[in-house]
Design an enzyme around this catalytic site. Structure first.
Site, PDB file in Angstrom:
ATOM      1  N   GLU A 127       8.249 -20.982 -19.602  1.00  0.00           N
ATOM      2  CA  GLU A 127       8.169 -19.634 -19.021  1.00  0.00           C
ATOM      3  C   GLU A 127       9.338 -18.758 -19.481  1.00  0.00           C
ATOM      4  OE1 GLU A 127       6.974 -16.264 -16.845  1.00  0.00           O
ATOM      5  OE2 GLU A 127       5.984 -17.928 -17.863  1.00  0.00           O
TER       6      GLU A 127
ATOM      7  N   LYS B 183       8.857 -15.210 -21.471  1.00  0.00           N
ATOM      8  CA  LYS B 183       9.429 -13.934 -21.006  1.00  0.00           C
ATOM      9  C   LYS B 183      10.264 -13.295 -22.120  1.00  0.00           C
ATOM     10  CE  LYS B 183       7.337 -13.015 -18.263  1.00  0.00           C
ATOM     11  NZ  LYS B 183       6.426 -14.044 -17.877  1.00  0.00           N
TER      12      LYS B 183
ATOM     13  N   CYS C  70       0.851  -1.189   0.000  1.00  0.00           N
ATOM     14  CA  CYS C  70       0.000   0.000   0.000  1.00  0.00           C
ATOM     15  C   CYS C  70       0.884   1.236   0.000  1.00  0.00           C
ATOM     16  CB  CYS C  70      -0.866   0.015   1.252  1.00  0.00           C
ATOM     17  SG  CYS C  70      -1.884  -1.438   1.430  1.00  0.00           S
TER      18      CYS C  70
ATOM     19  N   LYS D 272      -1.717  -5.992 -19.404  1.00  0.00           N
ATOM     20  CA  LYS D 272      -1.386  -6.660 -18.140  1.00  0.00           C
ATOM     21  C   LYS D 272      -2.466  -7.666 -17.759  1.00  0.00           C
ATOM     22  CE  LYS D 272       0.827  -7.734 -14.530  1.00  0.00           C
ATOM     23  NZ  LYS D 272       2.000  -8.578 -14.717  1.00  0.00           N
TER      24      LYS D 272
ATOM     25  N   ARG E 137       1.399   1.944  -5.955  1.00  0.00           N
ATOM     26  CA  ARG E 137       1.610   0.939  -4.914  1.00  0.00           C
ATOM     27  C   ARG E 137       0.318   0.207  -4.557  1.00  0.00           C
ATOM     28  NH1 ARG E 137       6.257   1.390  -2.072  1.00  0.00           N
ATOM     29  NH2 ARG E 137       5.287   0.284  -0.354  1.00  0.00           N
TER      30      ARG E 137
ATOM     31  N   HIS F   8      12.390 -34.873 -32.276  1.00  0.00           N
ATOM     32  CA  HIS F   8      11.211 -35.283 -33.060  1.00  0.00           C
ATOM     33  C   HIS F   8      10.755 -34.182 -34.013  1.00  0.00           C
ATOM     34  CE1 HIS F   8      10.976 -38.890 -30.632  1.00  0.00           C
ATOM     35  NE2 HIS F   8      11.022 -38.145 -29.552  1.00  0.00           N
TER      36      HIS F   8
ATOM     37  N   ASN G 186       1.085  -0.125   6.075  1.00  0.00           N
ATOM     38  CA  ASN G 186       1.452  -0.918   4.898  1.00  0.00           C
ATOM     39  C   ASN G 186       2.215  -2.141   5.400  1.00  0.00           C
ATOM     40  OD1 ASN G 186       2.248  -1.928   2.393  1.00  0.00           O
ATOM     41  ND2 ASN G 186       4.168  -0.796   2.501  1.00  0.00           N
ATOM     42  N   GLY G 187       1.724  -3.310   5.071  1.00  0.00           N
ATOM     43  CA  GLY G 187       2.372  -4.537   5.546  1.00  0.00           C
ATOM     44  C   GLY G 187       1.328  -5.586   5.866  1.00  0.00           C
TER      45      GLY G 187
ATOM     46  N   GLU H 133       7.995 -12.010 -24.901  1.00  0.00           N
ATOM     47  CA  GLU H 133       7.177 -10.839 -24.525  1.00  0.00           C
ATOM     48  C   GLU H 133       7.961  -9.533 -24.545  1.00  0.00           C
ATOM     49  OE1 GLU H 133       3.993 -11.006 -21.261  1.00  0.00           O
ATOM     50  OE2 GLU H 133       5.533 -12.425 -20.618  1.00  0.00           O
TER      51      GLU H 133
ATOM     52  N   TRP I   3      -3.766  -1.596  -1.283  1.00  0.00           N
ATOM     53  CA  TRP I   3      -3.683  -2.815  -2.091  1.00  0.00           C
ATOM     54  C   TRP I   3      -4.157  -3.910  -1.161  1.00  0.00           C
ATOM     55  CZ3 TRP I   3      -3.023  -4.516  -6.881  1.00  0.00           C
ATOM     56  CH2 TRP I   3      -2.717  -5.857  -7.068  1.00  0.00           C
TER      57      TRP I   3
HETATM   58  C1  AGP Z   1       2.724 -12.910 -18.585  1.00  0.00           C
HETATM   59  O1  AGP Z   1       3.906 -12.218 -18.510  1.00  0.00           O
HETATM   60  C2  AGP Z   1       1.670 -12.234 -19.314  1.00  0.00           C
HETATM   61  N1  AGP Z   1       1.406 -10.979 -18.776  1.00  0.00           N
HETATM   62  C3  AGP Z   1       0.410 -13.076 -19.513  1.00  0.00           C
HETATM   63  O2  AGP Z   1       0.774 -14.274 -20.141  1.00  0.00           O
HETATM   64  C4  AGP Z   1      -0.331 -13.428 -18.222  1.00  0.00           C
HETATM   65  O3  AGP Z   1       0.388 -14.348 -17.472  1.00  0.00           O
HETATM   66  C5  AGP Z   1      -1.691 -14.041 -18.611  1.00  0.00           C
HETATM   67  O4  AGP Z   1      -2.418 -13.068 -19.312  1.00  0.00           O
HETATM   68  C6  AGP Z   1      -2.461 -14.509 -17.368  1.00  0.00           C
HETATM   69  O5  AGP Z   1      -2.742 -13.425 -16.547  1.00  0.00           O
HETATM   70  P1  AGP Z   1      -3.356 -13.696 -15.084  1.00  0.00           P
HETATM   71  O6  AGP Z   1      -2.338 -14.455 -14.303  1.00  0.00           O
HETATM   72  O7  AGP Z   1      -3.607 -12.319 -14.549  1.00  0.00           O
HETATM   73  O8  AGP Z   1      -4.626 -14.475 -15.270  1.00  0.00           O
END
Ligand code: AGP
Length: 594
Positions: free
Chosen positions: A467, A471, A2, A589, A27, A490, A97-98, A474, A71
């Site tokens: 993953e 990353k 927060c 996001k 925050r 394969h 905050n905490g 992205e 938050w």
């Molecule tokens: C990951 O870096 C991306 N932002 C995206 O793949 C994300 O993980 C996906 O949209 C799922 O989001 P969520 O965990 O908020 O459901």
């Protein structure tokens, strides 16, 4: 995480508090509130953004006040759960905050002593504890109250009849901003840069009494002389805590995120989830559903559950789930979503609920749509994740999955003990990787000149390969694929060669022997090879062109160490290529459309 603020001076506090709170919304932004000392304490708060709160506020006279942007962690965003919180008399107001881990026990005690609680928050126990110990000196009462608290806090306390702010911190940031006949208290520098860039940093265990003309800092009753610092950051820089991007800041927050998330689970009296809530009969198997990075956490969850709980488990893409058979009545279903607003995951959850299934969700946002659909929510403590690329939320989700499995594990007690001991050491091991980021940045320089990359892993490292590839894709716009190491031969072998590097995730677990064979096969086809290897691995350097060394862990915890290294690799590769790291093109996001 927060945002908290306090002002005491000669100017009207209200406009200053509102401006500082607006600077702290990165925050936390699900609620906001302030309290002013004008003869008595006046509190205005609600589950609204700061600009909305400002519109509703009457003009309140007063030259001292505190403010908060929330938050939510304990208690959904609501007017009652918003800060500031007060004691029974309404004379003491506090912003915090905490996370207070032992709040349930304290609340029971205080309720038995006649205190009435008006919120579901952990924070509210603090003003009641201060009231309990108050005998005319606010600082002493705060000190006494803090002795009973377990957890993290940065807090500012205001009392109507004492022209001072009492502040304290433990494991949460707090600074004091120095002005001319006024002083500021804030979670972070950005909040006060419009007024001053002269700051004092409070350390853990320190308590300070701030008036308009003086600042007294003590620790264990001993008076301290604090150094004043001059801050030269822009406000935007400061919101990133001096890091160039939110992604790097959030990667560096992971030791704390792991500690906070585990700390919450460890302090819980009840197990974090009741499996019997999922199915009346003993569970036969587990199904995890999610998207993107959360889906990769789900796949790691599969290996964790199968290893520790000894029942079959699978991870399914939520966007594909709608085309699948409904799981059996004895399948435990867990959805995973950082934001709690991802449309594909929500519709899969609704479909399951529609078929009468009980659903648990692991999420980072309190009171999100997902936590409202789910029968039970396991919250992680990653705090707001601003960068589109998910990093700290992934490791926090893994902590929830480890704790879930350990709560129902079918392993002997000595193994359980050693696993919990190792889990507590993870923040330290992750810090070791962060301290080694320069070496990873060097590998990124090498990697940044390629346009196609494979990530490979076996067993629990396969989802880590997925993953790592996500990353890199992205944030650096390099075409990267995560592959089960055994699968390359394969088909994808056809793409190997000097222009297609391979990143091999090779912890020395029961997959290592086969992994080493795959590495030899890849080198035979001239692909540059970067190996992620555990410290003490003497042999892999002979095969790999570059080696990224990570601390040795129990095999089941290796995804945590390896993924942090891969997050840094993706970050520095994107930086090398000059990409807009926090806001990659074409992404959001939270994906709220199917
Ligand atoms: C990951 O870096 C991306 N932002 C995206 O793949 C994300 O993980 C996906 O949209 C799922 O989001 P969520 O965990 O908020 O459901």
């Amino acid at each position: 995480m927060c945002g908290i603020i306090g002002y005491i001076g000669e100017r009207q506090a209200q406009p200053i508090l509102l401006n500082c709170m607006a600077r702290l919304e990165y925050r936390g932004y699900d609620s906001s509130g302030l309290a002013m000392a004008s003869g008595n304490i006046e509190v205005y708060k609600d589950s609204v953004r700061v600009n909305e709160l400002a519109k509703r506020l009457p003009k309140i006279e007063g030259t001292a006040g505190i403010g908060h942007t929330r938050w939510a962690t304990h208690g959904e965003p609501s007017q009652a759960n918003a800060h500031p919180h007060c004691d029974c008399t309404g004379n003491i107001a506090l912003v915090h905050n905490g996370v207070i881990h032992n709040f349930r026990k304290l609340r029971e005690q205080l309720t038995a002593e006649g205190h009435n609680f008006t919120s579901e928050t952990d924070t509210e126990v603090i003003p009641h504890l201060i009231e309990k110990y108050y005998q005319g000196n606010l600082e002493k009462a705060v000190e006494a109250a803090l002795l009973e608290i377990e957890g993290s806090y940065a807090l500012v306390v205001l009392r109507a009849d004492e022209p001072k702010l009492v502040v304290a911190r433990r494991d949460s940031p707090l600074i004091i901003g120095l002005g001319d006949r006024e002083n500021f208290v804030a979670s972070d520098v950005p909040a006060i840069l419009d007024y001053t860039n002269r700051v004092i940093y409070l350390e853990d265990g320190e308590i300070a009494v701030v008036t308009k003309d003086d600042i007294q800092v003590r620790q264990n009753g001993r008076k301290l002389v604090k150094k004043e610092h001059q801050v030269s950051w822009s406000i935007e820089d400061a919101q990133k805590g001096g890091y160039q991007h939110f992604m790097l800041k959030e990667i560096h927050e992971q030791p704390k995120v792991i500690r906070d998330t585990l700390g919450d689970y460890i302090s819980m009296v009840e197990p974090i989830v009741n499996f019997s809530a999922l199915s009346s009969a003993p569970l036969e198997d587990m199904l995890f559903i999610a998207c993107g990075t959360s889906y990769h956490a789900a796949l790691v969850g599969k290996y964790i559950i199968e290893e520790l709980v000894k029942i079959p488990a699978r991870g399914e893409l939520a966007s594909e789930f709608n085309y699948f058979q409904q799981p059996s009545a004895r399948t435990g279903v867990v959805a995973i979503t950082q934001s709690g607003e991802t449309a594909d995951t929500l519709s899969a959850m609704k479909r399951l609920k529609g078929a009468g299934k009980k659903v648990i969700v692991i999420s980072n946002v309190v009171s999100s749509s997902a936590s409202r659909i789910a029968d039970q929510t396991i919250y992680v403590r990653a705090g707001p994740e601003i960068s589109v690329a998910a990093t700290k939320s992934f490791t926090a989700q893994l902590m929830a999955l480890y704790w879930l499995a350990l709560s129902y594990s079918n392993v002997d007690i000595s193994r359980l003990d050693s696993l919990v001991t190792e889990l507590r050491q993870l923040p330290h091991k992750v810090q070791q990787i962060l301290d080694n980021e320069e070496a990873i940045a060097k590998c990124a320089e090498y990697l940044s000149k390629y346009d196609n990359v494979f990530f490979i892993g076996r067993g629990i490292s396969f989802p880590v390969a997925l993953e790592g590839a996500l990353k890199l894709k992205e944030v650096s716009y390099i075409h990267a694929e995560g592959y089960a190491a055994g699968e390359l031969k394969h088909g994808p072998f056809a793409l190997l060669g000097v222009n297609t590097p391979v990143i091999a995730i090779a912890p020395q677990d029961d997959t290592y022997k086969s992994m080493f064979t795959n590495i030899k096969e890849i080198k035979a086809r001239k692909s540059p090879l970067i190996a992620l290897a555990e410290e003490g691995n003497e042999t892999i350097g002979e095969m790999a062109d570059l080696v990224i060394t990570v601390p040795k862990t129990e095999p089941i915890f290796s995804p945590v160490a390896n993924v942090v290294a891969l997050q840094l690799l993706a970050y520095y590769t994107a930086k090398q290529r000059g990409c807009p790291i926090d806001m990659p093109r074409n992404l959001a996001k939270s994906v709220t459309v199917e």
